[in-house]
Design an enzyme around this catalytic site. Sequence first.
Site, mmCIF file in Angstrom:
data_model
loop_
_atom_site.group_PDB
_atom_site.id
_atom_site.type_symbol
_atom_site.label_atom_id
_atom_site.label_comp_id
_atom_site.label_asym_id
_atom_site.label_seq_id
_atom_site.Cartn_x
_atom_site.Cartn_y
_atom_site.Cartn_z
ATOM 1 N N TYR A 150 0.858 -1.180 0.000
ATOM 2 C CA TYR A 150 0.000 0.000 0.000
ATOM 3 C C TYR A 150 0.891 1.226 0.000
ATOM 4 O O TYR A 150 1.841 1.306 0.802
ATOM 5 C CB TYR A 150 -0.902 -0.008 1.232
ATOM 6 C CG TYR A 150 -1.793 1.208 1.394
ATOM 7 C CD1 TYR A 150 -1.506 2.173 2.357
ATOM 8 C CD2 TYR A 150 -2.916 1.386 0.599
ATOM 9 C CE1 TYR A 150 -2.320 3.291 2.511
ATOM 10 C CE2 TYR A 150 -3.745 2.492 0.756
ATOM 11 C CZ TYR A 150 -3.435 3.435 1.718
ATOM 12 O OH TYR A 150 -4.251 4.538 1.871
ATOM 13 N N ASP A 245 9.511 2.971 -0.944
ATOM 14 C CA ASP A 245 8.488 3.665 -0.160
ATOM 15 C C ASP A 245 8.812 3.412 1.320
ATOM 16 O O ASP A 245 8.452 2.374 1.874
ATOM 17 C CB ASP A 245 7.096 3.152 -0.518
ATOM 18 C CG ASP A 245 6.025 3.831 0.320
ATOM 19 O OD1 ASP A 245 4.828 3.572 0.085
ATOM 20 O OD2 ASP A 245 6.383 4.614 1.225
ATOM 21 N N LYS A 273 5.004 9.739 8.212
ATOM 22 C CA LYS A 273 4.927 9.220 9.572
ATOM 23 C C LYS A 273 5.969 9.821 10.524
ATOM 24 O O LYS A 273 5.852 10.970 10.940
ATOM 25 C CB LYS A 273 4.985 7.685 9.527
ATOM 26 C CG LYS A 273 3.766 7.080 8.765
ATOM 27 C CD LYS A 273 3.754 5.574 8.807
ATOM 28 C CE LYS A 273 2.747 5.004 7.832
ATOM 29 N NZ LYS A 273 1.366 4.970 8.345
HETATM 30 P P1 KE4 Z 1 -0.621 8.470 4.344
HETATM 31 O O1 KE4 Z 1 -1.206 9.127 3.117
HETATM 32 O O2 KE4 Z 1 -1.650 7.639 5.100
HETATM 33 O O3 KE4 Z 1 0.118 9.457 5.237
HETATM 34 O O4 KE4 Z 1 0.529 7.463 3.856
HETATM 35 C C1 KE4 Z 1 0.219 6.491 2.885
HETATM 36 C C2 KE4 Z 1 1.220 5.349 3.003
HETATM 37 C C3 KE4 Z 1 2.215 5.243 2.055
HETATM 38 N N1 KE4 Z 1 3.139 4.261 2.118
HETATM 39 C C4 KE4 Z 1 3.120 3.356 3.128
HETATM 40 C C5 KE4 Z 1 4.154 2.281 3.160
HETATM 41 C C6 KE4 Z 1 2.124 3.422 4.134
HETATM 42 O O5 KE4 Z 1 2.108 2.500 5.134
HETATM 43 C C7 KE4 Z 1 1.157 4.436 4.076
HETATM 44 C C8 KE4 Z 1 0.030 4.555 5.087
HETATM 45 N N2 KE4 Z 1 -0.027 3.549 6.096
HETATM 46 C C9 KE4 Z 1 -1.323 3.275 6.631
HETATM 47 C C10 KE4 Z 1 -1.186 2.138 7.647
HETATM 48 N N3 KE4 Z 1 -0.834 0.934 7.009
HETATM 49 C C11 KE4 Z 1 -1.954 4.488 7.230
HETATM 50 C C12 KE4 Z 1 -3.072 4.206 8.188
HETATM 51 C C13 KE4 Z 1 -4.406 4.569 7.580
HETATM 52 O O6 KE4 Z 1 -4.600 4.387 6.342
HETATM 53 O O7 KE4 Z 1 -5.282 5.004 8.360
#
Ligand code: KE4
Length: 438
Positions: A150, A245, A273
Amino acid sequence: MPSTTMRKTEQSRRLQQRAESMIPGGVNSPVRAFRSVGGDPLFVVRGKGSHIWDADENEYIDYIGSWGPLILGHAEPTVLDAIVSAACNGTSFGASTPSEADLAELVLSAFPSMQKVRFVNSGTEATMSAIRLARAYTKRKYIIKFEGCYHGHADPLLVKAGSGVATLGIPGSAGVPEEFIMFTVALPFNNLSAVEQAFQKYKHQIACVIVEPVVGNMGCVPAADDYLVGLRLITERERAVLIFDEVMTGFRVAFGGAQELYNIKPDLTTMGKIIGGGLPVGAYGGPKEIMDLVAPLGPMYQAGTLSGNPLAMAAGCAMLKQLRDRKAEIYPRLEKLSAELVEGVASGARDAGVPLSHNRVGSMFTWFFQQGPVSDWDSAAKSDTEAFGKFFGEMLERGVYLPPSQYEAAFLGAAHTEEDVQKTIQAAKLSFAAMRKK
Ligand code: KE4
């Protein structure tokens, strides 16, 4: 450790009813709705260190840490001080501030593969921008991602995605026209021959390969030996951009992220993060040769009203300074405590006859409710998500807050204690016993 006396949930339930009358599902991110584990979503009102408290005053040991950012724990004093003092000078100017270069310096010094970095407001923006930049740089259209990974919710990346997409069992997303994903090739993770075949099929047409160097979004799944170096060699040979990523792994699995841990130099890196210290920040960066294509220097456009926000920059700087100055203490302790926790729970499952496998890299980990091993999406998807849901609920009753999805990584931070770990292991043993009775 609380027994299984039912937690109070009236306040969270009342707040959920209020929220869902105005916000889809009552949440601003789907995984928070507890859809795959059942029960009432928590409404958290306070966090301190490794613990959080919900609206019903229930206390939990927190292994989500806001999905990774809070590696130093909740309300870390130096981060709070930095935010407060920045806020006293104003919250946003839409103009450059010294703090942006301060954070850039901290990021670039930890990630030598990056000569320049651009800050955005989320991991989604970071990966969306990195994909656009890779296409601008190579003048190619196709991108490769991996099933179960993801990278946020930008259209071209919502193909066989992990995290909440996998949790909800939706193949991608409504509203994404076929034309928007026709250049996205989704391949099985940890399978180099699939990558070779794709590059043969789309010869000289693939702009980039984007990968979570340690997957967190199908649950924690590390790369097989030589997999990442294989991706590096193939993309170098094919002159495609390799994007790590590191939104989740950056400053998590090592101070210099997965690229330090595995000694692999990607072309572009995306972050989020931890670099925001708990406030909204994303970033993408790489060599000048590529980054100088980004507006206003070059023709690849990307912008953001609150990009480089001074409060977020201050929080990020405070967190990264702590990690930099204390890394010799922090990372070995995260490794030791995480290993103790993950092995302790696994041992409890073995004693209880519960099929459980686990993956861990540093302080990110997942227990899979199956025999395992879990090395890609197909094997992760064999997990008994119903059993996971029961475990999640039993642990919540015992004051342990795990990610509400089998397909999410859990996180231990510098504020977690030996007592937290022992309580969690004990809670797991009681939970396995309770599951057996039901
Ligand atoms: P955000 O747009 O949520 O800040 O980041 C997207 C993203 C991109 N790349 C990786 C490897 C990620 O894990 C994420 C977002 N992680 C999720 C949890 N697996 C965010 C939690 C959520 O969607 O509420």
